[in-house]
Design a protein around this motif. Structure first.
Motif, PDB file in Angstrom:
ATOM      1  N   GLN A   1       2.711   9.152 -15.225  1.00 14.38           N
ATOM      2  CA  GLN A   1       2.762   9.050 -13.761  1.00 14.38           C
ATOM      3  C   GLN A   1       2.167   7.734 -13.286  1.00 14.38           C
ATOM      4  OE1 GLN A   1       0.702  12.460 -12.168  1.00 14.38           O
ATOM      5  NE2 GLN A   1       1.922  13.919 -13.357  1.00 14.38           N
ATOM      6  N   ASP A   2       1.012   7.387 -13.832  1.00 14.00           N
ATOM      7  CA  ASP A   2       0.325   6.180 -13.374  1.00 14.00           C
ATOM      8  C   ASP A   2       1.025   4.910 -13.840  1.00 14.00           C
ATOM      9  OD1 ASP A   2      -1.542   7.671 -12.013  1.00 14.00           O
ATOM     10  OD2 ASP A   2      -3.040   7.600 -13.614  1.00 14.00           O
ATOM     11  N   ASP A   3       1.620   4.949 -15.027  1.00 15.75           N
ATOM     12  CA  ASP A   3       2.388   3.787 -15.490  1.00 15.75           C
ATOM     13  C   ASP A   3       3.564   3.539 -14.552  1.00 15.75           C
ATOM     14  OD1 ASP A   3       3.347   1.844 -17.787  1.00 15.75           O
ATOM     15  OD2 ASP A   3       5.083   3.102 -17.291  1.00 15.75           O
ATOM     16  N   LEU A   4       4.270   4.612 -14.218  1.00 12.89           N
ATOM     17  CA  LEU A   4       5.424   4.474 -13.322  1.00 12.89           C
ATOM     18  C   LEU A   4       4.980   3.989 -11.958  1.00 12.89           C
ATOM     19  CD1 LEU A   4       8.462   4.925 -12.777  1.00 12.89           C
ATOM     20  CD2 LEU A   4       7.883   7.257 -12.062  1.00 12.89           C
ATOM     21  N   TRP A   5       3.921   4.571 -11.430  1.00 15.30           N
ATOM     22  CA  TRP A   5       3.443   4.186 -10.097  1.00 15.30           C
ATOM     23  C   TRP A   5       3.027   2.716 -10.064  1.00 15.30           C
ATOM     24  CZ3 TRP A   5       3.442   6.455  -5.389  1.00 15.30           C
ATOM     25  CH2 TRP A   5       2.701   5.803  -4.388  1.00 15.30           C
ATOM     26  N   THR A   6       2.190   2.310 -11.023  1.00 12.64           N
ATOM     27  CA  THR A   6       1.655   0.945 -11.031  1.00 12.64           C
ATOM     28  C   THR A   6       2.765  -0.078 -11.223  1.00 12.64           C
ATOM     29  OG1 THR A   6      -0.453   1.729 -11.905  1.00 12.64           O
ATOM     30  CG2 THR A   6       0.026  -0.614 -12.160  1.00 12.64           C
ATOM     31  N   TRP A   7       3.655   0.179 -12.199  1.00 13.38           N
ATOM     32  CA  TRP A   7       4.741  -0.769 -12.422  1.00 13.38           C
ATOM     33  C   TRP A   7       5.633  -0.866 -11.188  1.00 13.38           C
ATOM     34  CZ3 TRP A   7       9.946  -1.034 -12.103  1.00 13.38           C
ATOM     35  CH2 TRP A   7      10.568  -2.134 -12.689  1.00 13.38           C
ATOM     36  N   THR A   8       5.926   0.269 -10.574  1.00 11.26           N
ATOM     37  CA  THR A   8       6.817   0.287  -9.406  1.00 11.26           C
ATOM     38  C   THR A   8       6.214  -0.488  -8.248  1.00 11.26           C
ATOM     39  OG1 THR A   8       7.764   2.422 -10.058  1.00 11.26           O
ATOM     40  CG2 THR A   8       8.001   1.777  -7.756  1.00 11.26           C
ATOM     41  N   VAL A   9       4.942  -0.272  -7.970  1.00  9.89           N
ATOM     42  CA  VAL A   9       4.292  -1.004  -6.876  1.00  9.89           C
ATOM     43  C   VAL A   9       4.297  -2.499  -7.164  1.00  9.89           C
ATOM     44  CG1 VAL A   9       2.080  -1.427  -5.722  1.00  9.89           C
ATOM     45  CG2 VAL A   9       2.871   0.912  -6.082  1.00  9.89           C
ATOM     46  N   ASP A  10       3.970  -2.870  -8.402  1.00 11.52           N
ATOM     47  CA  ASP A  10       3.967  -4.296  -8.761  1.00 11.52           C
ATOM     48  C   ASP A  10       5.350  -4.904  -8.576  1.00 11.52           C
ATOM     49  OD1 ASP A  10       1.310  -4.233  -9.416  1.00 11.52           O
ATOM     50  OD2 ASP A  10       1.619  -4.080 -11.583  1.00 11.52           O
ATOM     51  N   TYR A  11       6.382  -4.193  -9.041  1.00 15.04           N
ATOM     52  CA  TYR A  11       7.736  -4.736  -8.943  1.00 15.04           C
ATOM     53  C   TYR A  11       8.186  -4.828  -7.491  1.00 15.04           C
ATOM     54  CZ  TYR A  11      12.600  -5.707  -9.961  1.00 15.04           C
ATOM     55  OH  TYR A  11      13.834  -6.308 -10.016  1.00 15.04           O
ATOM     56  N   CYS A  12       7.934  -3.770  -6.723  1.00 17.12           N
ATOM     57  CA  CYS A  12       8.354  -3.769  -5.322  1.00 17.12           C
ATOM     58  C   CYS A  12       7.631  -4.849  -4.517  1.00 17.12           C
ATOM     59  CB  CYS A  12       8.095  -2.398  -4.688  1.00 17.12           C
ATOM     60  SG  CYS A  12       9.202  -1.088  -5.263  1.00 17.12           S
ATOM     61  N   ALA A  13       6.368  -5.108  -4.857  1.00 22.81           N
ATOM     62  CA  ALA A  13       5.599  -6.130  -4.133  1.00 22.81           C
ATOM     63  C   ALA A  13       6.005  -7.540  -4.541  1.00 22.81           C
ATOM     64  CB  ALA A  13       4.109  -5.930  -4.373  1.00 22.81           C
TER      65      ALA A  13
ATOM     66  N   ALA B   1       0.220 -10.234  -3.471  1.00 28.57           N
ATOM     67  CA  ALA B   1      -1.004  -9.429  -3.516  1.00 28.57           C
ATOM     68  C   ALA B   1      -1.232  -8.682  -2.206  1.00 28.57           C
ATOM     69  CB  ALA B   1      -2.206 -10.325  -3.822  1.00 28.57           C
ATOM     70  N   GLU B   2      -0.908  -9.321  -1.088  1.00 31.46           N
ATOM     71  CA  GLU B   2      -1.111  -8.671   0.216  1.00 31.46           C
ATOM     72  C   GLU B   2      -0.172  -7.479   0.376  1.00 31.46           C
ATOM     73  OE1 GLU B   2      -0.807  -9.770   4.991  1.00 31.46           O
ATOM     74  OE2 GLU B   2      -1.097 -11.370   3.505  1.00 31.46           O
ATOM     75  N   GLU B   3       1.077  -7.659  -0.028  1.00 31.15           N
ATOM     76  CA  GLU B   3       2.027  -6.554   0.072  1.00 31.15           C
ATOM     77  C   GLU B   3       1.671  -5.437  -0.911  1.00 31.15           C
ATOM     78  OE1 GLU B   3       6.593  -6.817  -0.613  1.00 31.15           O
ATOM     79  OE2 GLU B   3       6.223  -6.668   1.546  1.00 31.15           O
ATOM     80  N   LYS B   4       1.209  -5.783  -2.086  1.00 35.11           N
ATOM     81  CA  LYS B   4       0.794  -4.777  -3.057  1.00 35.11           C
ATOM     82  C   LYS B   4      -0.338  -3.922  -2.489  1.00 35.11           C
ATOM     83  CE  LYS B   4      -1.059  -4.219  -7.727  1.00 35.11           C
ATOM     84  NZ  LYS B   4      -1.496  -4.916  -8.978  1.00 35.11           N
ATOM     85  N   ALA B   5      -1.318  -4.561  -1.865  1.00 35.46           N
ATOM     86  CA  ALA B   5      -2.440  -3.819  -1.267  1.00 35.46           C
ATOM     87  C   ALA B   5      -1.956  -2.914  -0.151  1.00 35.46           C
ATOM     88  CB  ALA B   5      -3.498  -4.805  -0.764  1.00 35.46           C
ATOM     89  N   LYS B   6      -1.008  -3.422   0.629  1.00 38.22           N
ATOM     90  CA  LYS B   6      -0.444  -2.627   1.726  1.00 38.22           C
ATOM     91  C   LYS B   6       0.291  -1.406   1.182  1.00 38.22           C
ATOM     92  CE  LYS B   6       3.256  -4.162   3.690  1.00 38.22           C
ATOM     93  NZ  LYS B   6       4.202  -5.007   4.481  1.00 38.22           N
ATOM     94  N   PHE B   7       1.051  -1.598   0.130  1.00 42.93           N
ATOM     95  CA  PHE B   7       1.795  -0.478  -0.463  1.00 42.93           C
ATOM     96  C   PHE B   7       0.831   0.574  -1.000  1.00 42.93           C
ATOM     97  CE2 PHE B   7       5.903  -3.013  -1.669  1.00 42.93           C
ATOM     98  CZ  PHE B   7       6.208  -3.094  -0.320  1.00 42.93           C
ATOM     99  N   GLU B   8      -0.250   0.160  -1.610  1.00 43.66           N
ATOM    100  CA  GLU B   8      -1.201   1.113  -2.177  1.00 43.66           C
ATOM    101  C   GLU B   8      -1.916   1.929  -1.100  1.00 43.66           C
ATOM    102  OE1 GLU B   8      -1.576   2.157  -5.048  1.00 43.66           O
ATOM    103  OE2 GLU B   8      -1.324   0.618  -6.574  1.00 43.66           O
ATOM    104  N   LYS B   9      -2.037   1.356   0.082  1.00 42.01           N
ATOM    105  CA  LYS B   9      -2.768   2.042   1.172  1.00 42.01           C
ATOM    106  C   LYS B   9      -1.845   2.796   2.119  1.00 42.01           C
ATOM    107  CE  LYS B   9      -6.542  -1.352   1.242  1.00 42.01           C
ATOM    108  NZ  LYS B   9      -7.245  -2.415   2.041  1.00 42.01           N
ATOM    109  N   PHE B  10      -0.508   2.723   1.888  1.00 41.07           N
ATOM    110  CA  PHE B  10       0.471   3.361   2.772  1.00 41.07           C
ATOM    111  C   PHE B  10       0.326   2.884   4.219  1.00 41.07           C
ATOM    112  CE2 PHE B  10      -0.828   6.860  -0.276  1.00 41.07           C
ATOM    113  CZ  PHE B  10       0.128   6.531  -1.214  1.00 41.07           C
TER     114      PHE B  10
END
Length: 326
Positions: free
Chosen positions: A300-312, A316-325
């Motif tokens: 679950q965490d591998d999929l989540w982390t990779w997906t957020v990184d790829y989508c961002a 770094a700013e967009e990645k932080a935004k995605f993690e905080k919804f």
């Protein structure tokens, strides 16, 4: 009319998505229902409005295989200040590519791109528009679980990177194996999202939920449109008339018409009985067990982390935004 909320249904112009949107629009005339798909050649939104004698459904173009189009969809949505908060995001669209490896223009395996990655990007981009009690509903499939012995190739999850960009030894695997693995990703991502929403809810006083559902075998949907002509004929013209026989042959009651499964999906999205229910997997409208692999938190965490990184995209700013919804 001033709508109290919005509902977005991806792949909402045919099959399960259409029936889900039809049921939601009927049950919640006070909601704006948007069916998002690559095209609406059969004027599905108009059909839903006529069937319900309402005007609360509309179509908006969305191509989940193209990140730039997903971003354009979200940008348009965010810019329209007249739209009410999103009460339900129904991530339903999917395709099978039974033949050779098929890639998006970005080079991502297309089953994974449409079934998981485009949906995840859409969620993250629309997070600022989610209502405090928004529901995220994902269409899974029992084929993700080899214990169900569906006849489909077993799902395999080594890493999200391998599913997106198959290594040399995974180039020639059956296309349907890519589908079952992508459906496993739907369940893995839902559970990962549930844990993060729970933390967000606790910190911010919100009540957002995430659930996932196997609609069962539904002959007649558009899922097989990339299959051969004979397979499409059997799927669309023959099997829909043989549901009782299919239930008997398969030894399962999880064989439904799209309307039956659409009603179950609508229940998860807007049904009062599902208020506060999160992190659960459903079949035939009831909570069920998902695969052993789907509960592997490392996956679950591998999929989540990779997906957020790829989508961002390395931002770094967009990645932080995605993690905080946010």
């Amino acid at each position: 009319m001033a709508y109290k909320g919005s509902v977005i249904v991806t792949g909402g112009t045919v099959g399960l998505g259409y029936e889900t949107a039809l049921a939601i629009a009927r049950q919640r005339p006070d909601y704006l229902v948007v069916i998002a798909s690559r095209s609406d050649k059969d004027h599905a939104a108009d059909s839903i409005n006529r069937a319900n004698n309402q005007k609360n459904t509309r179509f908006q173009h969305l191509d989940l295989s193209d990140p730039s189009n997903v971003r354009a969809f979200a940008k348009s949505w965010l810019a329209d200040t007249s739209l009410p908060p999103v009460k339900a995001l129904v991530l339903n669209a999917a395709l099978q590519f039974p033949g050779a490896l098929t890639l998006t223009p970005e080079g991502v395996e297309k089953t994974f791109a449409i079934t998981h990655l485009g949906h995840a990007l859409l969620f993250h981009l629309l997070a600022p528009t989610l209502a405090a009690d928004a529901r995220i509903v994902t269409t899974a499939s029992g084929t993700h679980d080899p214990a169900q012995k569906t006849g489909m190739p077993p799902a395999e999850y080594n890493s999200a990177a391998d599913l997106a960009f198959p290594p040399r030894d995974k180039v020639d695997i059956p296309g349907r194996a890519r589908y079952t693995s992508a459906k496993l990703c739907n369940v893995l991502w839902t559970y990962a999202l549930h844990r993060r929403l729970a933390a967000h809810n606790s910190a911010h006083g919100t009540a957002m939920t995430a659930t996932t559902m196997c609609p069962g075998l539904m002959p007649g949907t558009g899922l097989a449109r990339e299959a051969s002509g004979v397979e499409r004929f059997l799927w669309s013209r023959v099997l829909p008339h043989l549901l009782p026989l299919l239930r008997w042959v398969m030894g399962s009651t999880n064989v439904h018409t799209p309307a039956e499964s659409g009603a179950n999906m609508a229940m998860l999205a807007v049904g009062g009985e599902m208020e506060g229910v999160s992190g659960k997997y459903f079949e035939s409208g009831k909570e069920a067990k998902s695969s052993v692999d789907s509960h592997d938190q490392a996956k679950q965490d591998d999929l989540w982390t990779w997906t957020v990184d790829y989508c961002a995209g390395g931002d770094a700013e967009e990645k932080a935004k995605f993690e905080k919804f946010q």
